[in-house]
Design an enzyme around this catalytic site. Structure first.
Site, PDB file in Angstrom:
ATOM      1  N   HIS A  18       0.841  -1.207   0.000  1.00 46.47           N
ATOM      2  CA  HIS A  18       0.000   0.000   0.000  1.00 46.47           C
ATOM      3  C   HIS A  18       0.878   1.260   0.000  1.00 46.47           C
ATOM      4  O   HIS A  18       0.600   2.222  -0.707  1.00 46.47           O
ATOM      5  CB  HIS A  18      -0.906   0.026   1.243  1.00 46.47           C
ATOM      6  CG  HIS A  18      -1.901  -1.100   1.304  1.00 46.47           C
ATOM      7  ND1 HIS A  18      -2.105  -1.859   2.429  1.00 46.47           N
ATOM      8  CD2 HIS A  18      -2.762  -1.586   0.370  1.00 46.47           C
ATOM      9  CE1 HIS A  18      -3.053  -2.761   2.195  1.00 46.47           C
ATOM     10  NE2 HIS A  18      -3.460  -2.617   0.957  1.00 46.47           N
ATOM     11  N   LYS A  42     -15.554  -7.816   4.888  1.00 51.08           N
ATOM     12  CA  LYS A  42     -14.561  -8.007   5.956  1.00 51.08           C
ATOM     13  C   LYS A  42     -14.940  -7.096   7.129  1.00 51.08           C
ATOM     14  O   LYS A  42     -14.139  -6.299   7.593  1.00 51.08           O
ATOM     15  CB  LYS A  42     -13.173  -7.598   5.468  1.00 51.08           C
ATOM     16  CG  LYS A  42     -12.761  -8.114   4.099  1.00 51.08           C
ATOM     17  CD  LYS A  42     -11.445  -7.473   3.676  1.00 51.08           C
ATOM     18  CE  LYS A  42     -11.054  -7.797   2.255  1.00 51.08           C
ATOM     19  NZ  LYS A  42      -9.985  -6.925   1.749  1.00 51.08           N
ATOM     20  N   ARG A  92      -2.314  -6.279  -8.316  1.00 53.06           N
ATOM     21  CA  ARG A  92      -1.263  -7.286  -8.143  1.00 53.06           C
ATOM     22  C   ARG A  92      -1.341  -8.376  -9.186  1.00 53.06           C
ATOM     23  O   ARG A  92      -0.336  -8.915  -9.610  1.00 53.06           O
ATOM     24  CB  ARG A  92      -1.395  -7.954  -6.762  1.00 53.06           C
ATOM     25  CG  ARG A  92      -0.895  -7.107  -5.622  1.00 53.06           C
ATOM     26  CD  ARG A  92      -1.340  -7.644  -4.299  1.00 53.06           C
ATOM     27  NE  ARG A  92      -2.793  -7.547  -4.173  1.00 53.06           N
ATOM     28  CZ  ARG A  92      -3.463  -7.778  -3.075  1.00 53.06           C
ATOM     29  NH1 ARG A  92      -2.834  -8.173  -1.994  1.00 53.06           N
ATOM     30  NH2 ARG A  92      -4.777  -7.634  -3.033  1.00 53.06           N
ATOM     31  N   SER A 130      -2.823  -8.108   3.015  1.00 53.93           N
ATOM     32  CA  SER A 130      -3.231  -7.869   4.406  1.00 53.93           C
ATOM     33  C   SER A 130      -3.693  -9.164   5.052  1.00 53.93           C
ATOM     34  O   SER A 130      -3.410  -9.411   6.228  1.00 53.93           O
ATOM     35  CB  SER A 130      -4.359  -6.835   4.450  1.00 53.93           C
ATOM     36  OG  SER A 130      -3.928  -5.608   3.943  1.00 53.93           O
TER      37      SER A 130
END
Ligand code: ADP
Length: 154
Positions: A18, A42, A92, A130
């Site tokens: 990040h 989440k 990514r 994460s």
């Protein structure tokens, strides 16, 4: 007119991946707002939002054009309210692309003034996520190499 970009995410936790997106984005825009929000999928955070806001502020202490704010509304609305015309995200892999593509189409529908901008991850940081960091930390593993700040005392 100031070119403001928002970089929204759960940042649970904020990682070196990040950080790289913010630093590269800060060369493209006058101001980056790291918008730390609640992702419906989440909803239970691992790291408290206030704690993570402080860690992100600490990370960019030397970068006055990087701001940090919590948000709990639609990204498109948050951008409008903060005068941001760019939405920054990192990519990514193809899984990120599939997800980001659908979000970007919805955001375009919700706020036609908001342009989504994607930066491809630096290869050395592409494996950082994460969720993996949460798992390693939960079981007492060393996550220091993946974070741009210290978790000392946590
Ligand atoms: P969200 O829950 O909204 O997906 P995340 O905190 O997981 O939020 O990610 C925020 C943004 O950062 C997303 O665009 C994601 O693709 C990107 N990102 C996550 N990890 C990396 C990384 N290692 N390198 C570059 N970008 C990343």
């Amino acid at each position: 007119m100031k070119r403001i970009a928002i970089f929204p995410g759960s940042f649970d936790p904020f990682t070196k991946g990040h950080e790289d997106i913010v630093l590269r984005g800060s060369k493209l825009f006058d101001e980056i707002i790291v918008a730390i929000g609640y992702n419906s999928a989440k909803s239970q955070r691992y790291f408290k939002i206030e704690f993570m806001i402080d860690r992100i502020k600490e990370t960019f202490a030397a970068h006055p054009n990087v701001k940090v704010q919590p948000f709990a509304e639609l990204t498109a609305e948050f951008a409008r309210a903060n005068g941001a015309r760019y939405l920054l995200r990192g990519l990514r892999n193809t899984t990120d692309f599939e997800y980001e593509n659908s979000i970007a189409q919805v955001n375009r529908h919700l706020n036609a003034e908001l342009e989504s901008v994607f930066l491809i991850t630096a290869p050395s940081l592409a494996f950082i996520s994460s969720s993996v960091i949460r798992d390693v930390h939960r079981y007492g593993g060393d996550v220091r190499n993946f974070l741009p700040y210290s978790l000392e005392g946590v």
